[in-house]
Design a protein around this motif. Sequence first.
Motif, PDB file in Angstrom:
ATOM      1  N   GLN A   1       2.158  -1.605  -5.757  1.00  0.00           N
ATOM      2  CA  GLN A   1       2.581  -0.385  -5.056  1.00  0.00           C
ATOM      3  C   GLN A   1       2.714   0.777  -6.047  1.00  0.00           C
ATOM      4  OE1 GLN A   1       6.204  -1.813  -3.307  1.00  0.00           O
ATOM      5  NE2 GLN A   1       5.313  -2.051  -1.271  1.00  0.00           N
ATOM      6  N   GLN A   2       3.371   0.522  -7.163  1.00  0.00           N
ATOM      7  CA  GLN A   2       3.585   1.569  -8.162  1.00  0.00           C
ATOM      8  C   GLN A   2       2.268   2.019  -8.786  1.00  0.00           C
ATOM      9  OE1 GLN A   2       6.388  -0.447 -10.705  1.00  0.00           O
ATOM     10  NE2 GLN A   2       8.155   0.244  -9.544  1.00  0.00           N
ATOM     11  N   GLU A   3       1.400   1.060  -9.099  1.00  0.00           N
ATOM     12  CA  GLU A   3       0.117   1.416  -9.696  1.00  0.00           C
ATOM     13  C   GLU A   3      -0.774   2.126  -8.694  1.00  0.00           C
ATOM     14  OE1 GLU A   3      -2.791   1.745 -12.686  1.00  0.00           O
ATOM     15  OE2 GLU A   3      -0.623   1.387 -12.704  1.00  0.00           O
ATOM     16  N   PHE A   4      -0.676   1.726  -7.428  1.00  0.00           N
ATOM     17  CA  PHE A   4      -1.494   2.362  -6.403  1.00  0.00           C
ATOM     18  C   PHE A   4      -1.108   3.818  -6.219  1.00  0.00           C
ATOM     19  CE2 PHE A   4      -3.133   2.971  -2.060  1.00  0.00           C
ATOM     20  CZ  PHE A   4      -4.408   2.485  -2.245  1.00  0.00           C
ATOM     21  N   ILE A   5       0.187   4.100  -6.260  1.00  0.00           N
ATOM     22  CA  ILE A   5       0.651   5.486  -6.196  1.00  0.00           C
ATOM     23  C   ILE A   5       0.131   6.279  -7.392  1.00  0.00           C
ATOM     24  CG2 ILE A   5       2.716   6.915  -6.537  1.00  0.00           C
ATOM     25  CD1 ILE A   5       2.303   6.187  -3.679  1.00  0.00           C
ATOM     26  N   ARG A   6       0.170   5.679  -8.582  1.00  0.00           N
ATOM     27  CA  ARG A   6      -0.328   6.366  -9.775  1.00  0.00           C
ATOM     28  C   ARG A   6      -1.804   6.719  -9.619  1.00  0.00           C
ATOM     29  NH1 ARG A   6      -3.220   5.917 -14.048  1.00  0.00           N
ATOM     30  NH2 ARG A   6      -3.910   3.809 -13.494  1.00  0.00           N
ATOM     31  N   ILE A   7      -2.595   5.778  -9.110  1.00  0.00           N
ATOM     32  CA  ILE A   7      -4.032   6.003  -8.914  1.00  0.00           C
ATOM     33  C   ILE A   7      -4.252   7.092  -7.868  1.00  0.00           C
ATOM     34  CG2 ILE A   7      -6.162   4.960  -8.019  1.00  0.00           C
ATOM     35  CD1 ILE A   7      -5.123   2.305  -9.271  1.00  0.00           C
ATOM     36  N   TRP A   8      -3.485   7.040  -6.774  1.00  0.00           N
ATOM     37  CA  TRP A   8      -3.649   8.056  -5.728  1.00  0.00           C
ATOM     38  C   TRP A   8      -3.284   9.447  -6.245  1.00  0.00           C
ATOM     39  CZ3 TRP A   8       0.573  10.724  -3.439  1.00  0.00           C
ATOM     40  CH2 TRP A   8       0.186  11.645  -2.461  1.00  0.00           C
ATOM     41  N   LEU A   9      -2.207   9.572  -6.994  1.00  0.00           N
ATOM     42  CA  LEU A   9      -1.820  10.871  -7.537  1.00  0.00           C
ATOM     43  C   LEU A   9      -2.909  11.433  -8.449  1.00  0.00           C
ATOM     44  CD1 LEU A   9       1.951  10.211  -8.348  1.00  0.00           C
ATOM     45  CD2 LEU A   9       1.054  11.767  -6.606  1.00  0.00           C
TER      46      LEU A   9
END
Length: 271
Positions: A180-188
């Motif tokens: 979840q945290q890495e996915f947010i980083r990638i999306w940002l």
Amino acid sequence: MSKELENSIEIKELFKAYDGKSKVNVLQDINLDIRSGEFFILLGPSGCGKSTLLNIIAGFISKSGGDLFIQNKEISGPGKERSMVFQQPDAALFPWLNVRENIEFGMKMQKVSKKERSSISDKYLQLVGLSEHEKKLPEELSGGMKQRVQIARVLANNSEILLMDEPFGALDAQTRRTIQQEFIRIWLHTKKTIIFVTHDIQEAILLGQRIGIMSKGPGSFIESIYDVKLPYPRDITSQNFNEHYKMIQSHFEINSNTNNRFNVDEVSEII
């Protein structure tokens, strides 16, 4: 109009009916605009039609009526600008391909060079914690590991729109939080357009910019949309986060025994 203000997805008066002894509308009067680069959550109880709506947007299921536009073009089937992570990974993985080959399949179809495919798949194998399992076939993987292969493949395909049907539900708690945290980083970083289906309120608030709440089915509709104004990364232990949680939880409690419709234009902003 700037790219940030453009709509990636426009849905007008969409409905989906299944024929049987009596015709039943699974979805009814779906109206939704999703902006380019937005992280949008579809939240609702099991069986309310979230996955059906996502599959219609993906082009895997036909709508019965209404309009659906993707990047200003009416769609009637799948497209390369959209990639989907399914709730059941066995429906998406090729059983004769190993983990790395499954991740690289879309890139191979797009004629990406072997060297570049290898570099990209290395990156996402590491992200989802499957580097040591790259040569295994899907039948040798647990359900959670299969889902991680799907997630890695979607990210590797680099589609403009990501459609995600409860993608983290089969993961253990620690892996789920990490991804979840890495996915947010990638999306940002990439600002891809994401539609993410979940029935988990905490996950919805952790990830989404806006949360569309669907009513109970049949005849489900989007009864309310919440803007979430929390900065990223979000802290699930913070007071503001808990206030968001209580507000959305109260929405379900208030409306659990009523069929009254909400005006989707009356957007609730969470401060």
